[in-house]
Design a protein around this motif. Structure first.
Motif, PDB file in Angstrom:
ATOM      1  N   ASP A 136       0.786  -1.186   0.030  1.00 14.61           N
ATOM      2  CA  ASP A 136       0.058  -0.164   0.037  1.00 14.61           C
ATOM      3  C   ASP A 136       1.005   1.257   0.047  1.00 14.61           C
ATOM      4  OD1 ASP A 136      -2.234   1.747   0.213  1.00 14.61           O
ATOM      5  OD2 ASP A 136      -3.210   0.321   1.485  1.00 14.61           O
ATOM      6  N   GLU A 156       4.110   3.727   6.029  1.00 20.10           N
ATOM      7  CA  GLU A 156       3.403   2.838   5.100  1.00 20.10           C
ATOM      8  C   GLU A 156       1.940   2.944   5.603  1.00 20.10           C
ATOM      9  OE1 GLU A 156       3.023  -1.408   2.967  1.00 20.10           O
ATOM     10  OE2 GLU A 156       4.819  -1.016   3.978  1.00 20.10           O
ATOM     11  N   LYS A 157       0.974   2.981   4.981  1.00 17.96           N
ATOM     12  CA  LYS A 157      -0.503   3.194   5.419  1.00 17.96           C
ATOM     13  C   LYS A 157      -1.028   1.531   5.450  1.00 17.96           C
ATOM     14  CE  LYS A 157      -2.086   7.514   3.795  1.00 17.96           C
ATOM     15  NZ  LYS A 157      -3.162   8.251   2.865  1.00 17.96           N
ATOM     16  N   SER A 159      -4.483  -0.456   5.739  1.00 15.26           N
ATOM     17  CA  SER A 159      -6.055  -0.418   5.165  1.00 15.26           C
ATOM     18  C   SER A 159      -7.130  -0.834   5.807  1.00 15.26           C
ATOM     19  CB  SER A 159      -5.981  -0.797   3.614  1.00 15.26           C
ATOM     20  OG  SER A 159      -5.312  -1.849   3.574  1.00 15.26           O
ATOM     21  N   LYS A 163      -7.517   4.240   7.014  1.00 16.49           N
ATOM     22  CA  LYS A 163      -6.202   4.346   6.608  1.00 16.49           C
ATOM     23  C   LYS A 163      -5.173   5.217   7.461  1.00 16.49           C
ATOM     24  CE  LYS A 163      -6.052   2.498   2.188  1.00 16.49           C
ATOM     25  NZ  LYS A 163      -5.320   2.619   0.878  1.00 16.49           N
ATOM     26  N   ILE A 164      -4.446   4.782   8.003  1.00 17.32           N
ATOM     27  CA  ILE A 164      -3.337   5.463   8.782  1.00 17.32           C
ATOM     28  C   ILE A 164      -1.921   5.284   8.372  1.00 17.32           C
ATOM     29  CG2 ILE A 164      -4.861   5.547  10.662  1.00 17.32           C
ATOM     30  CD1 ILE A 164      -3.294   3.457  12.088  1.00 17.32           C
ATOM     31  N   SER A 165      -0.949   6.082   8.292  1.00 15.83           N
ATOM     32  CA  SER A 165       0.272   5.879   7.953  1.00 15.83           C
ATOM     33  C   SER A 165       1.295   5.807   9.353  1.00 15.83           C
ATOM     34  CB  SER A 165       0.910   7.175   7.387  1.00 15.83           C
ATOM     35  OG  SER A 165       2.150   7.063   6.991  1.00 15.83           O
ATOM     36  N   ASN A 166       1.693   4.510   9.372  1.00 10.65           N
ATOM     37  CA  ASN A 166       2.661   4.086  10.451  1.00 10.65           C
ATOM     38  C   ASN A 166       4.063   4.100  10.120  1.00 10.65           C
ATOM     39  OD1 ASN A 166       0.453   3.251  12.083  1.00 10.65           O
ATOM     40  ND2 ASN A 166       0.268   1.295  11.011  1.00 10.65           N
ATOM     41  N   SER A 187       2.742   4.084  15.794  1.00  9.08           N
ATOM     42  CA  SER A 187       1.465   4.790  14.963  1.00  9.08           C
ATOM     43  C   SER A 187       1.029   6.001  15.457  1.00  9.08           C
ATOM     44  CB  SER A 187       0.253   3.540  15.329  1.00  9.08           C
ATOM     45  OG  SER A 187       0.621   2.425  14.578  1.00  9.08           O
ATOM     46  N   VAL A 199      -1.142  10.381  10.824  1.00  8.37           N
ATOM     47  CA  VAL A 199       0.060  10.381   9.941  1.00  8.37           C
ATOM     48  C   VAL A 199       1.351  10.331  10.915  1.00  8.37           C
ATOM     49  CG1 VAL A 199       1.665  11.237   8.369  1.00  8.37           C
ATOM     50  CG2 VAL A 199      -0.865  11.399   8.134  1.00  8.37           C
ATOM     51  N   GLU A 201       5.366  10.065   9.451  1.00 10.42           N
ATOM     52  CA  GLU A 201       6.163   9.751   8.292  1.00 10.42           C
ATOM     53  C   GLU A 201       7.351  10.484   8.431  1.00 10.42           C
ATOM     54  OE1 GLU A 201       3.604  11.740   5.378  1.00 10.42           O
ATOM     55  OE2 GLU A 201       4.247  13.484   5.962  1.00 10.42           O
TER      56      GLU A 201
END
Length: 322
Positions: A136, A156-157, A159, A163-166, A187, A199, A201
């Motif tokens: 993803d 990386e997200k 799903s 959707k969250i970006s870890n 997270s 997010v 990142e």
């Protein structure tokens, strides 16, 4: 946005204008390399200078351009340049014109010893060691060596539900392949990591006195963008997320008085004397953005000298911008 309405202060004079996600690498000979996202998101650029100050006016070289179609054809984001076993590599993220948010991490390798003059070749997408990494939206890859082992950290997200970006971490087999499955590092747990988007990142590593500090950026890319931090002893279990300490509050965030808005996506480098640590990051000078902040070109590069408290922890202060 009228550029005459910029909030100008003594603290937010840009180092380099209209470059986001800045990455500065200090070479063995003391010279510096600089790369960053350009507003068009269509190419990868490099600058070189004998001095850190000289990067501001250094000639910029385009070392790679996006594909016309297919993978790597849109959203060329956040390049980083690294030297691994005396060879040069660039890690960056890119999408596909047919699926613009199919963002994945890719690798370039320099064919010679001079990253500014020699050609670069594509090594393709970063290779996983499991069946679920890079399936993803994946971006903001950084690499570092610790106690003889190379590590890779990226966003990386996931799903399942929202959707969250870890942030994830893994060991590396080669500059373009991982050797272990991904491990979830952090997270977006706190409210300041969940403004508009959830997010984590933009990881960046800082070393000091036997400790590793990993800063990262959180929330959407407007004035809510800010920086958190993880830390671990150099001899800790880097693939054990419980061994890392996560700060409860952001370590860098918007300062309206100083006119520094949405600070984030940083890198670290050494001062010219080799002793001081310097953070290089991007921020805006205003908050009135028409449309998606992601496509506003005026994220500029700033520099901050890092100080250390009596416990040996980094102190981030806009008072130390220069």
């Amino acid at each position: 946005m009228n550029i005459d309405n910029f909030m100008k202060t003594n603290y937010n004079e840009p180092f380099i204008i209209q470059r986001a996600d800045p990455y500065v690498y200090k070479q063995k000979d003391g010279s510096y390399l600089f790369t960053a996202s350009v507003p068009e998101y269509d190419r990868i650029v490099l600058r070189g200078s004998r001095t850190l100050d000289g990067l501001a006016d250094a000639d910029e070289v385009t070392i790679w351009e996006k594909h016309r179609q297919g993978i790597m054809s849109i959203h060329i984001w956040a390049p980083e340049i690294h030297c691994i076993e005396d060879k040069w590599f660039i890690y960056f993220a890119a999408g596909n014109k047919d699926d613009i948010w199919a963002i994945r991490p890719y690798v370039l390798a320099c064919t010679g010893d001079d990253p500014l003059k020699d050609s670069w070749m594509e090594l393709g997408q970063m290779q996983a060691a499991d069946d679920f990494s890079f399936k993803d939206f994946s971006l903001d890859m950084t690499v570092f060596q610790n106690r003889g082992i190379w590590y890779c950290v990226w966003a990386e997200k996931v799903s399942v539900g929202k959707k969250i970006s870890n942030l994830y971490i893994a060991e590396m087999e080669s500059p373009s392949k991982l050797s272990t499955p991904q491990v979830l590092l952090t997270s977006p747990d706190y409210d300041w990591e969940r403004v508009d988007f959830w997010v984590n990142e933009g990881p960046a590593l800082l070393r000091h006195d036997g400790m590793l500090y990993l800063t990262y950026s959180a929330s959407a890319t407007g004035e809510c963008y800010c920086m958190g931090m993880l830390s671990i002893p150099e001899d800790g279990e880097l693939l054990n997320p419980r061994a890392w300490k996560k700060e409860r509050v952001p370590v860098v965030k918007t300062d309206w008085e100083k006119g520094i808005l949405g600070p984030g996506h940083n890198s670290f480098t050494k001062a010219e004397d080799g002793k001081g640590d310097i953070m290089v990051y991007h921020a805006r000078q205003y908050d009135e953005i028409d449309g998606d902040p992601l496509y506003d070109p005026n994220r500029h590069v700033y520099r901050m000298r890092i100080e250390w408290d009596k416990e040996g922890r980094p102190v981030f202060s806009f008072e130390n911008n220069f």
